[in-house]
Motif scaffolding. Structure first.
Motif, PDB file in Angstrom:
ATOM      1  N   ILE A  69      44.062  35.550  45.745  1.00  0.00           N
ATOM      2  CA  ILE A  69      43.959  34.449  44.776  1.00  0.00           C
ATOM      3  C   ILE A  69      43.475  34.973  43.420  1.00  0.00           C
ATOM      4  CG2 ILE A  69      42.596  32.373  44.225  1.00  0.00           C
ATOM      5  CD1 ILE A  69      42.830  31.700  47.307  1.00  0.00           C
ATOM      6  N   TRP A  70      42.486  35.890  43.458  1.00  0.00           N
ATOM      7  CA  TRP A  70      42.010  36.488  42.197  1.00  0.00           C
ATOM      8  C   TRP A  70      43.147  37.243  41.492  1.00  0.00           C
ATOM      9  CZ3 TRP A  70      37.989  36.061  39.007  1.00  0.00           C
ATOM     10  CH2 TRP A  70      36.842  35.397  39.466  1.00  0.00           C
ATOM     11  N   ASN A  71      43.993  37.913  42.270  1.00  0.00           N
ATOM     12  CA  ASN A  71      45.125  38.626  41.661  1.00  0.00           C
ATOM     13  C   ASN A  71      46.084  37.648  40.980  1.00  0.00           C
ATOM     14  OD1 ASN A  71      44.160  41.110  42.435  1.00  0.00           O
ATOM     15  ND2 ASN A  71      45.310  41.144  44.360  1.00  0.00           N
ATOM     16  N   LEU A  72      46.313  36.504  41.630  1.00  0.00           N
ATOM     17  CA  LEU A  72      47.164  35.480  41.006  1.00  0.00           C
ATOM     18  C   LEU A  72      46.481  34.930  39.744  1.00  0.00           C
ATOM     19  CD1 LEU A  72      48.319  33.374  44.134  1.00  0.00           C
ATOM     20  CD2 LEU A  72      49.668  35.088  42.894  1.00  0.00           C
ATOM     21  N   TRP A  73      45.150  34.736  39.870  1.00  0.00           N
ATOM     22  CA  TRP A  73      44.381  34.123  38.773  1.00  0.00           C
ATOM     23  C   TRP A  73      44.381  35.006  37.522  1.00  0.00           C
ATOM     24  CZ3 TRP A  73      38.693  32.030  39.723  1.00  0.00           C
ATOM     25  CH2 TRP A  73      38.391  31.075  38.745  1.00  0.00           C
ATOM     26  N   THR A  74      44.196  36.328  37.725  1.00  0.00           N
ATOM     27  CA  THR A  74      44.049  37.241  36.591  1.00  0.00           C
ATOM     28  C   THR A  74      45.395  37.825  36.132  1.00  0.00           C
ATOM     29  OG1 THR A  74      43.555  39.002  38.185  1.00  0.00           O
ATOM     30  CG2 THR A  74      41.672  37.903  37.176  1.00  0.00           C
ATOM     31  N   ALA A  75      46.478  37.391  36.759  1.00  0.00           N
ATOM     32  CA  ALA A  75      47.791  37.972  36.427  1.00  0.00           C
ATOM     33  C   ALA A  75      48.215  37.639  34.995  1.00  0.00           C
ATOM     34  CB  ALA A  75      48.847  37.486  37.420  1.00  0.00           C
ATOM     35  N   ARG A  76      47.814  36.466  34.503  1.00  0.00           N
ATOM     36  CA  ARG A  76      48.167  36.071  33.129  1.00  0.00           C
ATOM     37  C   ARG A  76      46.956  35.407  32.489  1.00  0.00           C
ATOM     38  NH1 ARG A  76      53.055  32.041  33.715  1.00  0.00           N
ATOM     39  NH2 ARG A  76      53.344  32.320  31.489  1.00  0.00           N
ATOM     40  N   GLY A  77      46.778  35.607  31.195  1.00  0.00           N
ATOM     41  CA  GLY A  77      45.682  34.958  30.487  1.00  0.00           C
ATOM     42  C   GLY A  77      45.862  33.447  30.510  1.00  0.00           C
ATOM     43  N   GLY A  78      44.756  32.731  30.642  1.00  0.00           N
ATOM     44  CA  GLY A  78      44.817  31.266  30.598  1.00  0.00           C
ATOM     45  C   GLY A  78      45.110  30.622  31.940  1.00  0.00           C
ATOM     46  N   ASN A  79      45.294  31.432  32.978  1.00  0.00           N
ATOM     47  CA  ASN A  79      45.583  30.856  34.296  1.00  0.00           C
ATOM     48  C   ASN A  79      44.416  29.995  34.791  1.00  0.00           C
ATOM     49  OD1 ASN A  79      48.043  32.024  34.377  1.00  0.00           O
ATOM     50  ND2 ASN A  79      47.594  33.493  36.013  1.00  0.00           N
ATOM     51  N   ILE A  80      44.782  28.940  35.506  1.00  0.00           N
ATOM     52  CA  ILE A  80      43.796  27.968  35.990  1.00  0.00           C
ATOM     53  C   ILE A  80      43.839  27.930  37.510  1.00  0.00           C
ATOM     54  CG2 ILE A  80      43.277  25.475  36.084  1.00  0.00           C
ATOM     55  CD1 ILE A  80      44.315  25.336  33.165  1.00  0.00           C
ATOM     56  N   VAL A  81      42.659  27.811  38.123  1.00  0.00           N
ATOM     57  CA  VAL A  81      42.575  27.622  39.573  1.00  0.00           C
ATOM     58  C   VAL A  81      42.062  26.212  39.857  1.00  0.00           C
ATOM     59  CG1 VAL A  81      41.076  28.199  41.527  1.00  0.00           C
ATOM     60  CG2 VAL A  81      42.403  29.988  40.441  1.00  0.00           C
ATOM     61  N   PRO A 122      40.639  24.397  43.060  1.00  0.00           N
ATOM     62  CA  PRO A 122      40.251  24.572  44.467  1.00  0.00           C
ATOM     63  C   PRO A 122      40.353  23.263  45.265  1.00  0.00           C
ATOM     64  CG  PRO A 122      38.515  25.303  42.957  1.00  0.00           C
ATOM     65  CD  PRO A 122      39.472  24.464  42.179  1.00  0.00           C
ATOM     66  N   GLY A 123      40.321  23.417  46.584  1.00  0.00           N
ATOM     67  CA  GLY A 123      40.428  22.250  47.463  1.00  0.00           C
ATOM     68  C   GLY A 123      39.206  21.356  47.444  1.00  0.00           C
ATOM     69  N   HIS A 124      38.051  21.911  47.031  1.00  0.00           N
ATOM     70  CA  HIS A 124      36.821  21.108  46.998  1.00  0.00           C
ATOM     71  C   HIS A 124      35.984  21.452  45.773  1.00  0.00           C
ATOM     72  CE1 HIS A 124      37.069  19.314  51.103  1.00  0.00           C
ATOM     73  NE2 HIS A 124      37.788  20.396  51.339  1.00  0.00           N
ATOM     74  N   ASP A 125      36.614  21.477  44.608  1.00  0.00           N
ATOM     75  CA  ASP A 125      35.850  21.739  43.388  1.00  0.00           C
ATOM     76  C   ASP A 125      36.698  21.359  42.179  1.00  0.00           C
ATOM     77  OD1 ASP A 125      33.678  22.513  41.868  1.00  0.00           O
ATOM     78  OD2 ASP A 125      33.462  24.458  42.843  1.00  0.00           O
ATOM     79  N   VAL A 126      36.082  21.401  41.009  1.00  0.00           N
ATOM     80  CA  VAL A 126      36.799  21.065  39.784  1.00  0.00           C
ATOM     81  C   VAL A 126      37.610  22.279  39.314  1.00  0.00           C
ATOM     82  CG1 VAL A 126      35.137  19.299  39.079  1.00  0.00           C
ATOM     83  CG2 VAL A 126      34.786  21.652  38.359  1.00  0.00           C
ATOM     84  N   PRO A 127      38.647  22.037  38.495  1.00  0.00           N
ATOM     85  CA  PRO A 127      39.468  23.168  38.023  1.00  0.00           C
ATOM     86  C   PRO A 127      38.659  24.122  37.151  1.00  0.00           C
ATOM     87  CG  PRO A 127      40.235  21.085  37.069  1.00  0.00           C
ATOM     88  CD  PRO A 127      39.143  20.747  38.023  1.00  0.00           C
ATOM     89  N   MET A 128      39.090  25.370  37.169  1.00  0.00           N
ATOM     90  CA  MET A 128      38.383  26.422  36.410  1.00  0.00           C
ATOM     91  C   MET A 128      39.393  27.366  35.764  1.00  0.00           C
ATOM     92  SD  MET A 128      35.673  27.549  39.298  1.00  0.00           S
ATOM     93  CE  MET A 128      36.211  26.547  40.640  1.00  0.00           C
ATOM     94  N   ASP A 129      39.029  27.875  34.594  1.00  0.00           N
ATOM     95  CA  ASP A 129      39.752  29.041  34.071  1.00  0.00           C
ATOM     96  C   ASP A 129      38.743  30.196  34.003  1.00  0.00           C
ATOM     97  OD1 ASP A 129      38.227  28.548  31.854  1.00  0.00           O
ATOM     98  OD2 ASP A 129      39.898  28.328  30.452  1.00  0.00           O
ATOM     99  N   LEU A 130      39.105  31.252  33.295  1.00  0.00           N
ATOM    100  CA  LEU A 130      38.190  32.396  33.200  1.00  0.00           C
ATOM    101  C   LEU A 130      37.736  32.541  31.750  1.00  0.00           C
ATOM    102  CD1 LEU A 130      40.223  34.854  35.436  1.00  0.00           C
ATOM    103  CD2 LEU A 130      38.046  33.747  36.027  1.00  0.00           C
ATOM    104  N   ASP A 131      36.442  32.739  31.557  1.00  0.00           N
ATOM    105  CA  ASP A 131      35.944  32.944  30.192  1.00  0.00           C
ATOM    106  C   ASP A 131      36.277  34.380  29.755  1.00  0.00           C
ATOM    107  OD1 ASP A 131      34.038  34.705  31.159  1.00  0.00           O
ATOM    108  OD2 ASP A 131      32.366  33.298  31.011  1.00  0.00           O
ATOM    109  N   PRO A 132      35.997  34.728  28.487  1.00  0.00           N
ATOM    110  CA  PRO A 132      36.392  36.073  28.011  1.00  0.00           C
ATOM    111  C   PRO A 132      35.800  37.210  28.841  1.00  0.00           C
ATOM    112  CG  PRO A 132      35.806  34.660  26.169  1.00  0.00           C
ATOM    113  CD  PRO A 132      35.457  33.892  27.406  1.00  0.00           C
ATOM    114  N   GLY A 135      35.660  37.111  32.049  1.00  0.00           N
ATOM    115  CA  GLY A 135      36.291  37.063  33.372  1.00  0.00           C
ATOM    116  C   GLY A 135      35.522  36.232  34.383  1.00  0.00           C
ATOM    117  N   LYS A 136      34.570  35.410  33.905  1.00  0.00           N
ATOM    118  CA  LYS A 136      33.795  34.562  34.820  1.00  0.00           C
ATOM    119  C   LYS A 136      34.415  33.168  34.889  1.00  0.00           C
ATOM    120  CE  LYS A 136      29.324  36.710  34.888  1.00  0.00           C
ATOM    121  NZ  LYS A 136      29.157  37.524  33.668  1.00  0.00           N
TER     122      LYS A 136
END
Ligand SMILES: [Zn+2]
Length: 253
Positions: free
Chosen positions: A196-208, A210-220, A222-223
């Motif tokens: 999932i992290w590989n999918l997440w970091t594959a392109r800038g601006g990608n959003i995750v 989750p099944g039990h949480d609010v949506p997230m992107d990555l800050d500069p 990578g958090k």
């Protein structure tokens, strides 16, 4: 959320917690995706979601019969039970997950045994394979650990991707720690979270999502960074009349 050609609405935002004294809580995420003349739901929730889900559709001038596709991250009751609201929809679940769910002994797991048995008879059921395109622009990625056939869905947008992780990574804590609360094998889950992290970091601006949480992107740095405010509360009758209720807020700022 908007991506070229897609309108994405989080109808119900999942909550990253469990009940302390009454068993599981099962507050899971439900997402509506509109693309041309197709309307997909990613997961459909359980009994407690029904009113909420129907009114969320009604607010958008939609009825259950307008839903053309149901994409299930896995077979657990809190994600999959309400497929019965959309019996005409093309309903996708991983082939492996369906076989596993049908074999589960009654009364021992969060699999809704009878709903799964009926789902297996549905003419519009699609048993999908790893990597398969299950909706225009959405691919299914096996992410076992929580269950043997739980999946993440990746919506490949023109601007960025959105990854719907279901319970392969239920919340921010699991994503960050690579550790999981409900898994048949922590190493298998950790490998899925890495995927999932590989999918997440594959392109800038990608959003995750989750099944039990609010949506997230990555800050500069990578958090993970929340993109929505969490909302959760309970209304309880602690007084002597039915008009007197106490709201217990479950959000800590
Ligand atoms: Zn689950």
């Amino acid at each position: 959320m908007k991506l070229s050609g897609y309108n994405i609405d989080i109808l119900v935002t999942g909550f990253p917690g469990k009940s302390v004294c009454h068993g599981s809580l099962g507050w899971s995420t439900i997402v509506l995706i509109r693309h041309r003349d197709r309307l997909a739901l990613i997961d459909v929730g359980a009994f407690g979601h029904r009113k909420l889900l129907l009114s969320a559709l009604e607010e958008r001038n939609l009825s259950p019969s307008d839903i053309t596709d149901v994409l299930l991250t896995h077979s657990h009751y809190d994600h999959a039970l309400n497929w019965v609201l959309f019996p005409k929809a093309r309903t996708v679940i991983a082939d492996i997950e369906m076989n596993w769910a049908l074999e589960q002994p009654w009364g021992e797991t969060p699999v809704p045994e009878l709903y799964v048995r009926e789902l297996n008879l549905l003419p519009s059921l699609v048993r999908a394979k790893d990597g398969e395109e299950v909706f225009p622009g959405i691919t299914m990625h096996l992410a076992p650990g929580h269950t043997p056939g739980c999946v993440a869905f990746k919506l490949a947008g023109a601007e960025h991707d959105i990854i719907f992780t279901g319970d392969a990574a239920k919340n921010r804590a699991e994503l960050v720690s690579r550790d999981t609360d409900m898994t048949y094998d922590p190493m298998v889950s950790a490998n899925s979270i890495e995927m999932i992290w590989n999918l997440w970091t594959a392109r800038g601006g990608n959003i995750v999502v989750p099944g039990h949480d609010v949506p997230m992107d990555l800050d500069p740095d990578g958090k993970p960074r929340y993109l929505a405010r969490r909302e959760a509360a309970i209304s309880a009758w602690y007084g002597d009349t039915i008009d007197e209720t106490t709201i217990i807020n479950l959000v800590i700022d």
